[in-house]
Write a protein that holds these residues in place. Sequence first.
Motif, PDB file in Angstrom:
ATOM      1  N   ASP A 145      46.500  60.849  -6.798  1.00  9.61           N
ATOM      2  CA  ASP A 145      46.598  59.804  -7.824  1.00  9.61           C
ATOM      3  C   ASP A 145      46.135  60.315  -9.185  1.00  9.61           C
ATOM      4  N   ASP A 146      45.097  61.153  -9.188  1.00  9.13           N
ATOM      5  CA  ASP A 146      44.614  61.729 -10.442  1.00  9.13           C
ATOM      6  C   ASP A 146      45.692  62.603 -11.085  1.00  9.13           C
ATOM      7  N   LEU A 147      46.405  63.367 -10.273  1.00  7.47           N
ATOM      8  CA  LEU A 147      47.469  64.201 -10.814  1.00  7.47           C
ATOM      9  C   LEU A 147      48.552  63.339 -11.447  1.00  7.47           C
ATOM     10  N   LEU A 148      48.914  62.261 -10.777  1.00  6.52           N
ATOM     11  CA  LEU A 148      49.930  61.360 -11.311  1.00  6.52           C
ATOM     12  C   LEU A 148      49.483  60.725 -12.625  1.00  6.52           C
ATOM     13  N   ALA A 149      48.185  60.440 -12.724  1.00  4.89           N
ATOM     14  CA  ALA A 149      47.646  59.787 -13.916  1.00  4.89           C
ATOM     15  C   ALA A 149      47.270  60.778 -15.016  1.00  4.89           C
ATOM     16  N   GLY A 150      47.404  62.087 -14.720  1.00  6.97           N
ATOM     17  CA  GLY A 150      47.020  63.097 -15.695  1.00  6.97           C
ATOM     18  C   GLY A 150      45.526  63.170 -15.915  1.00  6.97           C
ATOM     19  N   GLN A 151      44.754  62.787 -14.884  1.00  7.56           N
ATOM     20  CA  GLN A 151      43.303  62.711 -15.036  1.00  7.56           C
ATOM     21  C   GLN A 151      42.553  63.776 -14.243  1.00  7.56           C
ATOM     22  N   GLY A 152      43.236  64.524 -13.395  1.00  8.08           N
ATOM     23  CA  GLY A 152      42.540  65.507 -12.578  1.00  8.08           C
ATOM     24  C   GLY A 152      42.001  66.647 -13.426  1.00  8.08           C
ATOM     25  N   GLU A 153      40.721  66.866 -13.399  1.00  7.50           N
ATOM     26  CA  GLU A 153      40.107  67.880 -14.251  1.00  7.50           C
ATOM     27  C   GLU A 153      39.315  68.928 -13.479  1.00  7.50           C
ATOM     28  N   GLY A 154      39.205  68.788 -12.163  1.00 10.62           N
ATOM     29  CA  GLY A 154      38.440  69.770 -11.417  1.00 10.62           C
ATOM     30  C   GLY A 154      38.215  69.331  -9.984  1.00 10.62           C
ATOM     31  N   ALA A 155      37.429  70.128  -9.273  1.00  9.17           N
ATOM     32  CA  ALA A 155      37.109  69.850  -7.874  1.00  9.17           C
ATOM     33  C   ALA A 155      35.679  70.287  -7.605  1.00  9.17           C
ATOM     34  N   GLY A 156      34.975  69.493  -6.823  1.00 12.50           N
ATOM     35  CA  GLY A 156      33.612  69.834  -6.442  1.00 12.50           C
ATOM     36  C   GLY A 156      33.437  69.762  -4.940  1.00 12.50           C
ATOM     37  N   TRP A 157      32.518  70.570  -4.419  1.00 11.55           N
ATOM     38  CA  TRP A 157      32.225  70.520  -2.994  1.00 11.55           C
ATOM     39  C   TRP A 157      30.827  71.062  -2.759  1.00 11.55           C
ATOM     40  N   GLN A 158      30.342  70.892  -1.536  1.00 15.54           N
ATOM     41  CA  GLN A 158      29.019  71.383  -1.181  1.00 15.54           C
ATOM     42  C   GLN A 158      29.159  72.594  -0.268  1.00 15.54           C
ATOM     43  N   LEU A 159      28.447  73.655  -0.621  1.00 13.06           N
ATOM     44  CA  LEU A 159      28.473  74.861   0.193  1.00 13.06           C
ATOM     45  C   LEU A 159      27.745  74.618   1.511  1.00 13.06           C
ATOM     46  N   PRO A 160      28.178  75.242   2.603  1.00 15.69           N
ATOM     47  CA  PRO A 160      27.572  74.994   3.918  1.00 15.69           C
ATOM     48  C   PRO A 160      26.086  75.312   3.937  1.00 15.69           C
ATOM     49  N   ALA A 161      25.325  74.475   4.626  1.00 15.59           N
ATOM     50  CA  ALA A 161      23.876  74.662   4.716  1.00 15.59           C
ATOM     51  C   ALA A 161      23.510  75.867   5.569  1.00 15.59           C
ATOM     52  N   THR A 162      24.470  76.376   6.346  1.00 19.15           N
ATOM     53  CA  THR A 162      24.195  77.509   7.232  1.00 19.15           C
ATOM     54  C   THR A 162      24.212  78.843   6.498  1.00 19.15           C
ATOM     55  N   GLU A 163      24.621  78.835   5.235  1.00 19.34           N
ATOM     56  CA  GLU A 163      24.735  80.086   4.506  1.00 19.34           C
ATOM     57  C   GLU A 163      23.731  80.155   3.365  1.00 19.34           C
ATOM     58  N   ALA A 164      23.402  81.362   2.964  1.00 16.89           N
ATOM     59  CA  ALA A 164      22.485  81.553   1.844  1.00 16.89           C
ATOM     60  C   ALA A 164      23.125  81.065   0.554  1.00 16.89           C
ATOM     61  N   VAL A 165      22.301  80.568  -0.345  1.00 16.15           N
ATOM     62  CA  VAL A 165      22.796  80.077  -1.626  1.00 16.15           C
ATOM     63  C   VAL A 165      23.240  81.270  -2.483  1.00 16.15           C
ATOM     64  N   ILE A 166      24.454  81.173  -3.028  1.00 16.11           N
ATOM     65  CA  ILE A 166      24.992  82.214  -3.894  1.00 16.11           C
ATOM     66  C   ILE A 166      25.208  81.609  -5.272  1.00 16.11           C
ATOM     67  N   GLN A 167      24.378  81.994  -6.227  1.00 13.43           N
ATOM     68  CA  GLN A 167      24.514  81.469  -7.581  1.00 13.43           C
ATOM     69  C   GLN A 167      25.702  82.143  -8.266  1.00 13.43           C
ATOM     70  N   THR A 168      26.593  81.322  -8.785  1.00 13.62           N
ATOM     71  CA  THR A 168      27.833  81.826  -9.356  1.00 13.62           C
ATOM     72  C   THR A 168      28.105  81.170 -10.702  1.00 13.62           C
TER      73      THR A 168
END
Length: 303
Positions: A145-168
């Motif tokens: 729906d965001d793509l249709l509305a021209g509003q999509g600006e990015g994506a966010g997610w959470q990295l798995p808790a089983t892995e070490a934190v990688i600062q990027t």
Amino acid sequence: MAHIYIFSPSSAVRDKAAFRRGVRRLQAMGHEVELDPAVLASHMRFAGDDATRMAAIGRAAASAADIALISRGGYGLTRILPGLPYKAMARAIERGTHFVGLSDFTALNLSMLTRTGQITWQGPALGEDFGPASAPDDIMQACFDDLLAGQGEGAGWQLPATEAVIQTRVRDAVLWGGNLTVLCSMLGTPFFPAIDKGVLFLEDVGEHPYRIERMLTQLLHAGVLSRQKALLLGQFTQFKPVPGHDKGFKLATVVEWLRRQIKVPVLTGLPFGHVPTKVLLPVGARVDLVTEGRDALMVWGHV
């Protein structure tokens, strides 16, 4: 209300019930759904012979639709890449048509990026994502729906808790990628993008971790992985482990091995692949990528 054009550039549609459900759901959302005349064509395992599928892509480009959406993936695009109507698709994109798909559609995404530099999208397919017996995934639907509305600006997610934190921290890098198997099949051809300092995302389905490692090894030895600013691993699903033989070898083993081979950040958990919950990703867009603790955010702004 949006105009959505459904076409079949790869394998033949076998699950007609899912196809019909997908069409009805899009129509129930208020969209105008136009079906390509050959959308249900069948020639061997393909959605029509090569000429039929190339003509379907041409009609999708000429449709003036807001979104040209594939019915399904499968196999078939790599064999017709030399004959695709790249100029017509580029003009369609400039007029506002978004080409959307995943899996085998990776071949079109990458060849369009190579030939024209235009942005196409990795995202849902009609049958797989709008046609299941259960309701479409809320996150996928919201991104669509965001793509249709021209509003999509990015994506966010959470990295798995089983892995070490990688600062990027990555700024102004080209986002590219898609299905790992299809991408590897294009390596060494004139349709494979020469992307340096990009953000490469990958997913696959039905491939055992050792096969995933073998394909990543091919990209590693070809110098593709070390030239990127970041590597994003989506969902690798529907493979069959071999407990008596694997002896602990699993997908996490592959990720750990890969991180030892390259200095490029390897981030996992990207919500994309042959799974219900998927974001839409603009192949060819310039992105910024940042992690804060286990939170990852990739931003491309309005494209």
